[in-house]
Design an enzyme around this catalytic site. Structure first.
Site, PDB file in Angstrom:
ATOM      1  N   ASP A 125       0.219  -1.434   0.038  1.00 48.09           N
ATOM      2  CA  ASP A 125      -0.274   0.258   0.010  1.00 48.09           C
ATOM      3  C   ASP A 125       0.999   1.236  -0.519  1.00 48.09           C
ATOM      4  OD1 ASP A 125      -1.651   1.973   0.239  1.00 48.09           O
ATOM      5  OD2 ASP A 125      -2.350   1.095   2.225  1.00 48.09           O
ATOM      6  N   GLU A 161      -7.690   0.560  -4.533  1.00 50.10           N
ATOM      7  CA  GLU A 161      -7.889   0.199  -2.735  1.00 50.10           C
ATOM      8  C   GLU A 161      -8.417  -0.373  -2.332  1.00 50.10           C
ATOM      9  OE1 GLU A 161      -5.661   4.175  -2.164  1.00 50.10           O
ATOM     10  OE2 GLU A 161      -3.651   3.769  -2.471  1.00 50.10           O
ATOM     11  N   ASP A 210     -13.212   4.880   1.078  1.00 51.93           N
ATOM     12  CA  ASP A 210     -11.958   5.219   1.576  1.00 51.93           C
ATOM     13  C   ASP A 210     -10.697   6.269   1.458  1.00 51.93           C
ATOM     14  OD1 ASP A 210      -9.064   5.159   1.249  1.00 51.93           O
ATOM     15  OD2 ASP A 210      -9.141   2.959  -0.039  1.00 51.93           O
ATOM     16  N   LYS A 251       2.740  11.530  -3.010  1.00 51.95           N
ATOM     17  CA  LYS A 251       1.608  10.943  -3.893  1.00 51.95           C
ATOM     18  C   LYS A 251       0.655  11.424  -5.014  1.00 51.95           C
ATOM     19  CE  LYS A 251      -1.810   7.120  -3.734  1.00 51.95           C
ATOM     20  NZ  LYS A 251      -2.728   5.626  -2.675  1.00 51.95           N
TER      21      LYS A 251
END
Lengths: 181, 626
Positions: free
Chosen positions: B25, B189, B211, B87
């Protein structure tokens, strides 16, 4: 060399009879069974040839599922299989239908800004659903008839269905706008 | 009775040997690595016992970069060389990054002299692209996993936000390549989280995954049916997360403390750290004291209570609900069909987020797996299956593409070729034609997004189809084919139907690294590691050869009956040739032998595939047509 399942029609691929009426549960079940066999996740360690084929077949199974589960796409696909030309530039439809569409659009426009917008939208959606389901019944019997004149009428009915499809998209947009405000 | 198999001398016969695979992850705030050991998926701790690696990289002069906790500790003291939340920059141009208002923290270099427009951050160790910084994080996780598991990883599954576009996915894959990882699959994800929950509970039906991470928000709606996870729709926002909560709280703090709008990066980071601390504390207590140093050296002291916090973050939570609404509609389901909502990402620890989401979906929110670990755990389970450790596993993930793909037509309009939420892999062809008489070239501009104007969508790639024979306007038939693979990555081909003129691109995002840049970086990193490039090439080719040999052997073991004696002889010869070449040290001749084997086994592959499909559908055929 091609796998033969890349060239069969979608009904054959899903082992279903060529028909407008499709058993939704069977279709979904077979979709999952087919993907279990062809999906790229099953071929991560396979040869390049198998991986390429797997991607092509999985894409084809996905496309077949999309077309067979959606009445409009399915009707158009069936017409194509039967060799009935679908000319999207030909927009002639009977006057009664066009009147009905205009009336539905007016009702949709009136939803905006109305005090009871939610209720109106709900009723409009019901009305559209009822008309659409009539059209689907009509398509079903026309396709099972299967004669050339019946198929010509099925073509018109599928074009009408397209109108409802667009109406549905606009309704969804309207619903969004209402939810945001 | 089946004949027993005996392996060749000098070859180990271990077809079901356990291979090392991991799920990663790669998060905005923290990154994790997990694996399946003795049937149990678990995240792996580093040598200090920590499972969460802060996604922070600090570059130093003449020293290797620091990653994780050490780097995070330097965020305030060395802000320009310490990169966090990288990210957010993946696959993005400078203009996008500045829109998210985080560009002021770093000194972005003009990308002069390179053949791509990827933004680079100036540090004491040189200009660093987001892909390189991410690769450092991945290298650290790889080293941690290989040390703990005591062996080399065969492959990894890396998770990405479901709402990542093609450019962001490609950038993630490039980072993995740079880190020396073999990517088995890029996994969304929320889907990974569903796997972690679904296998635990074996619950059929429709589930929602909400999420909310440090920097991204995803919503996915899935249907679970006997091991098949079918994603029905997904939506989200790749620039919305806990970071924004912190920023909002920091602004409030600055206002309360009477700080001016002008602030040093150092002060801003300190303020944000205080905001984050207060936010996290308020998940457990009703009120927390906060302190902010003022410019004159004094310290402002105050209180932040839950009510005030809720008022600050409510507008941000509200912003997550409209993607929820869209996902529901795209999935074509009603609220009462939903079994439950799985909560993923650190930001779902906030009681307010749980409350609002529960209200919206009218159902129970599931928080029993650690929201920070659940994605990595799901990825590890998928990696274990993909690498071949569970040959009889029933699990299958059917995911979708988050944003529509299309091409630019006249007048700057977008013609959608593949709609959002189409199940991947998928392929779609559409015909286009020329605009002018005698036009011999056509510019294909590939875009991704939902808007009708090209300028409102993300530009993915441009390429040209040349050599079209001159014809009257509208007479040429140019078929543009889009293919999206199981990682959600796009390739595009254009072909003029009459002349057969063809052109294709593996879509390389406008703000990505070019192949030559990646190759150069790999060379550079190897030079540092003092590893010989030729030796690495050879080793990679040998691994590839072994994979090809094993693949064919296992195919022959189960389906040799599909081959004639003649075909079998030819296949065996190609196999033998590759085995011999793989022993040698010439990587090019190994490559040729692999290609020869691929060609020889093409027909066999097709027949095996047909046989598989017919076996799956056989029962139905009898019942339908007899």
């Amino acid at each position: 060399m091609q796998a033969s399942d890349l060239t069969s029609n979608y009904f054959e691929l899903f082992a279903l009879p060529v028909s407008f009426s499709v058993d939704g549960a069977a279709l979904s079940e077979r979709y999952r069974e087919l993907q279990r066999v062809v999906h790229p996740d099953r071929f991560v360690n396979a040869s390049d040839a198998e991986r390429r084929l797997s991607m092509q077949l999985a894409a084809r199974v996905n496309e077949g599922f999309r077309i067979l589960k959606d009445p409009l796409a399915r009707a158009r696909y069936l017409l194509e299989l039967k060799g009935v030309a679908l000319d999207d530039t030909d927009t002639r439809l009977d006057g009664g239908f066009l009147m009905q569409q205009m009336e539905l659009r007016e009702r949709m426009d009136a939803v905006k800004g109305a005090a009871d917008a939610g209720q109106r939208l709900y009723e409009l959606r019901d009305a559209i659903c009822a008309l659409e389901s009539q059209l689907l019944d009509e398509l079903s019997s026309l396709f099972s008839d299967g004669s050339p004149p019946a198929l010509q009428r099925a073509r018109d009915a599928s074009r009408k269905l397209q109108f409802f499809h667009r109406l549905g998209e606009e309704m969804a947009q309207l619903e969004d706008e209402l939810a945001m405000s | 009775m089946a004949l027993l198999q005996i392996s060749e001398p000098g070859q180990t016969a271990a077809p079901h040997q356990h291979k090392l695979a991991a799920g990663i992850d790669l998060g905005t705030t923290n990154s994790l690595v997990a694996t399946v050991r003795s049937g149990l998926a678990e995240t792996l701790p580093d040598e200090n016992g920590s499972h969460l690696l802060p996604s922070v990289v600090r570059y130093r002069l003449g020293l290797p970069p620091q990653v994780g906790e050490e780097a995070r500790a330097a965020l305030i003291e060395d802000p320009h060389n310490t990169i966090s939340s990288v990210k957010r920059f993946m696959g993005r141009g400078l203009a996008d990054i500045c829109k998210g208002c985080s560009c002021s923290e770093y000194d972005f270099a003009e990308s002069a002299g390179s053949d791509s427009s990827v933004p680079r951050i100036r540090t004491v160790a040189g200009d660093i692209s987001p892909v390189e910084a991410s690769a450092e994080i991945l290298k650290t996780l790889k080293a941690c996993a290989e040390k703990t598991l005591d062996g080399e990883l065969t492959g990894v599954v890396i998770t990405v936000p479901a709402y990542f576009d093609d450019a962001q996915r490609q950038a993630t894959k490039d980072a993995a390549q740079l880190a020396g990882l073999t990517v088995l699959r890029l996994l969304n994800e929320p889907t990974a989280a569903a796997v972690a929950y679904g296998l635990d509970r074996e619950s059929e039906g429709v589930h929602v995954v909400y999420d909310l991470g440090g920097g991204t928000f995803d919503i996915s709606i899935l249907r679970l049916n006997r091991g098949v996870f079918e994603v029905m729709s997904t939506a989200g926002n790749t620039a919305l997360g806990g970071d924004d909560f912190d920023r909002t709280i920091a602004q409030w703090l600055a206002g309360q403390a009477g700080l001016g709008a002008e602030m040093t990066v150092h002060k801003m980071r300190a303020l944000r750290a205080e905001a984050c601390r207060a936010k996290e504390a308020l998940s457990d207590v009703e009120s927390v004291s906060v302190a902010v140093p003022r410019d004159d050296g004094s310290v402002w002291q105050g209180e932040l209570d839950r009510e005030q916090l809720n008022a600050l973050i409510d507008p941000l939570i509200q912003k997550t609900l409209s993607p929820c609404r869209r996902a529901l509609r795209d999935a074509g389901i009603e609220l009462d069909e939903i079994e439950d909502v799985v909560m993923v990402g650190g930001s779902t620890r906030s009681p307010r987020v749980r409350e609002r989401v529960g209200e919206f979906f009218h159902c129970e929110v599931l928080v029993d797996i650690d929201p920070d670990k659940v994605v990595a755990v799901g990825a590890a389970i998928q990696a274990d299956v993909l690498v071949g450790n569970k040959p009889d596993d029933e699990m299958l993930l059917l995911d979708v593409i988050p944003l529509s793909l299309g091409i630019e037509t006249m007048g700057g309009l977008v013609e959608k070729v593949i709609p959002r939420n189409a199940t991947i892999p998928c392929a779609k062809a559409q015909d286009f034609t020329t605009f002018k008489d005698g036009q011999t070239a056509l510019a294909v501009h590939v875009v991704q997004g939902e808007r009708e104007l090209v300028s409102d969508c993300r530009s993915l790639a441009r390429f040209e189809l040349r050599g079209i024979p001159p014809m009257a306007a509208g007479a040429a038939r140019i078929r543009v084919t889009f293919q999206v693979d199981a990682d959600g990555l796009l390739s595009v081909t254009a072909r003029e139907q009459a002349s057969g003129v063809e052109s294709s691109v593996q879509v390389k995002p406008s703000y990505g690294l070019s192949d030559s840049e990646i190759e150069q970086m790999l060379r550079d990193s190897m030079a540092h590691a003092e590893e010989d490039v030729a030796a690495r090439n050879l080793r990679e080719m040998q691994v590839e050869a072994r994979r090809a040999i094993e693949a064919l052997e296992s195919a022959l073991a189960s389906d040799a009956a599909l081959l004639s004696a003649d075909e079998r002889t030819r296949l065996d010869a190609a196999l033998e040739d590759l085995r011999a070449k793989a022993e040698g040290s010439d990587h090019l001749s190994i490559k040729q032998a692999i290609e020869a084997l691929n060609i020889a086994s093409d027909g066999f592959a097709a027949r095996r595939m047909d046989a598989g499909i017919h076996a799956a559908m056989a029962g139905h055929k009898l019942e339908e047509f007899s």
